[in-house]
Design a protein around this motif. Structure first.
Motif, PDB file in Angstrom:
ATOM      1  N   THR A 125      -3.273 -42.096  38.701  1.00 55.06           N
ATOM      2  CA  THR A 125      -3.706 -40.855  39.352  1.00 55.06           C
ATOM      3  C   THR A 125      -4.026 -41.024  40.834  1.00 55.06           C
ATOM      4  N   GLU A 129      -8.476 -39.119  39.086  1.00 60.41           N
ATOM      5  CA  GLU A 129      -8.966 -38.577  37.823  1.00 60.41           C
ATOM      6  C   GLU A 129      -9.080 -39.713  36.816  1.00 60.41           C
ATOM      7  N   LYS A 130     -10.285 -39.882  36.245  1.00 58.37           N
ATOM      8  CA  LYS A 130     -10.479 -40.986  35.305  1.00 58.37           C
ATOM      9  C   LYS A 130      -9.947 -40.644  33.919  1.00 58.37           C
ATOM     10  N   VAL A 131     -10.444 -39.588  33.321  1.00 59.71           N
ATOM     11  CA  VAL A 131      -9.929 -39.159  32.019  1.00 59.71           C
ATOM     12  C   VAL A 131      -9.808 -37.639  31.983  1.00 59.71           C
ATOM     13  N   VAL A 132      -8.829 -37.172  31.232  1.00 61.17           N
ATOM     14  CA  VAL A 132      -8.665 -35.745  30.948  1.00 61.17           C
ATOM     15  C   VAL A 132      -8.525 -35.635  29.435  1.00 61.17           C
ATOM     16  N   LEU A 133      -9.410 -34.849  28.816  1.00 56.63           N
ATOM     17  CA  LEU A 133      -9.426 -34.739  27.362  1.00 56.63           C
ATOM     18  C   LEU A 133      -9.257 -33.287  26.929  1.00 56.63           C
ATOM     19  N   THR A 134      -8.286 -33.056  26.055  1.00 58.92           N
ATOM     20  CA  THR A 134      -8.124 -31.753  25.415  1.00 58.92           C
ATOM     21  C   THR A 134      -8.177 -31.980  23.902  1.00 58.92           C
ATOM     22  N   LEU A 138      -5.259 -36.974  25.382  1.00 61.99           N
ATOM     23  CA  LEU A 138      -6.208 -37.753  26.179  1.00 61.99           C
ATOM     24  C   LEU A 138      -5.417 -38.532  27.219  1.00 61.99           C
ATOM     25  N   LEU A 139      -5.646 -38.209  28.487  1.00 57.38           N
ATOM     26  CA  LEU A 139      -5.006 -38.922  29.589  1.00 57.38           C
ATOM     27  C   LEU A 139      -6.016 -39.866  30.219  1.00 57.38           C
ATOM     28  N   ASP A 172     -16.380 -42.919  29.435  1.00 53.28           N
ATOM     29  CA  ASP A 172     -15.885 -41.714  30.103  1.00 53.28           C
ATOM     30  C   ASP A 172     -15.241 -40.743  29.111  1.00 53.28           C
ATOM     31  N   ALA A 176     -16.605 -36.998  28.297  1.00 49.46           N
ATOM     32  CA  ALA A 176     -15.755 -35.800  28.311  1.00 49.46           C
ATOM     33  C   ALA A 176     -15.900 -35.030  26.998  1.00 49.46           C
TER      34      ALA A 176
END
Length: 315
Positions: A125, A129-134, A138-139, A172, A176
């Motif tokens: 990134t 951005e460290k983590v993106v969670l839906t 999970l990114l 992290d 999230a």
């Protein structure tokens, strides 16, 4: 003989600490499959000719606001190649990440059985951005976890860079998840904000039962020790200065928001850890849970006044 006895006592103490961190058998029995998709490597190894195939496989990772030419140029971009190299060195494999996330999601499914395990994809990134969670995805931006002293982070403030470590990945992710489970308070008192943060930390502690508590707080051991040793003084300061029920938004920047230290506006401020209000909020929530027979999910829905009035909090 004294030396042998001393070693034996140390071993016993070590074993006691180890036993404290044993995983709940019911949680351990939960079956969780985690498989990490190394998109970072796939992108690093692709070519302009193969880029359309990669875009077709991962359409959600290629923003439509950027043209094909942008992505093609990125394949040979100097910074991108350097990031890819450093990530590849730091993460030769993803075994430890998989194991940590597996343990985390065993906990999540124990407390929230309706939650499904997301697809896990590692990306780069540019340290944004460290983590993106839906619910389903999970990114993880691996370039945010190369180690606190990595040269990529030399221009980043130390209080932030100190947590750019592999050990903070599952923390992290848990953070999230906790943010998604804890709704913002209806009132804007300092107490409500502390308890809002405290709920998240309490939930994170439950989900990260194998993790050292200072890591859950993203503190160093010394920072966490300061919070423990000065809890009484911190609470007395909040009470005596009428901060508890105050709606002054400046209290958030002083004691809740990310910062290198907390701002008591006293001579020892530089020696304090940042976000100390979160620690007090956590202690209030923990006291409430110790004093009342309340399910974790129920507590997460309760308002700050109910929690504080029934916490019997006495640091």
């Amino acid at each position: 003989m004294k030396k042998i006895l001393g070693i034996a006592l140390i071993l016993l103490a070590f074993m006691a600490c180890k036993n404290d961190k044993q995983l709940n058998p019911e949680i351990e029995a939960i079956s969780v499959a985690i498989s990490i998709d190394r998109f970072d490597r796939q992108f690093a190894n692709t070519t302009p000719a193969k880029l359309p195939d990669l875009k077709s496989k991962y359409p959600y990772l290629f923003s439509k606001q950027y043209s094909d030419e942008f992505w093609e140029a990125k394949l040979s971009d100097t910074l991108q190649k350097e990031l890819e190299r450093e990530v590849d060195i730091a993460f030769k494999d993803s075994d430890q990440i998989e194991e940590d996330l597996k343990v985390l999601y065993k906990h999540i499914q124990y407390y929230f059985p309706e939650t499904s395990v997301p697809k896990v994809i590692t990306i780069i990134t540019e340290v944004r951005e460290k983590v993106v969670l839906t619910d389903t995805l999970l990114l993880i931006g691996l370039d945010n976890y190369l180690g606190k002293d990595h040269y990529f982070y030399q221009d980043i403030q130390r209080y932030k860079a100190k947590n750019f470590r592999k050990e903070q990945i599952d923390v992290d992710v848990a953070s999230a998840f906790a943010k998604a489970k804890v709704t913002r308070p209806q009132t804007n008192t300092f107490l409500a904000q502390m308890i809002y943060e405290g709920k998240q930390l309490y939930l994170m502690e439950k989900l990260l039962s194998q993790k050292p508590i200072h890591e859950v707080f993203s503190y160093t051991p010394e920072e966490y020790r300061f919070a423990q040793e000065n809890e009484v003084n911190i609470w007395e300061y909040f009470v005596s200065n009428k901060n508890v029920y105050s709606t002054d938004r400046k209290l958030l920047s002083r004691f809740i928001d990310p910062a290198p230290f907390s701002k008591f506006q006293l001579s020892f401020d530089n020696d304090t850890p940042g976000r100390i209000g979160r620690y007090i909020g956590y202690k209030i929530v923990a006291s409430y849970m110790n004093e009342n027979d309340i399910a974790l999910k129920t507590m997460l829905l309760q308002d700050a006044e109910t929690i504080f009035n029934n916490a019997k909090y006495k640091p």
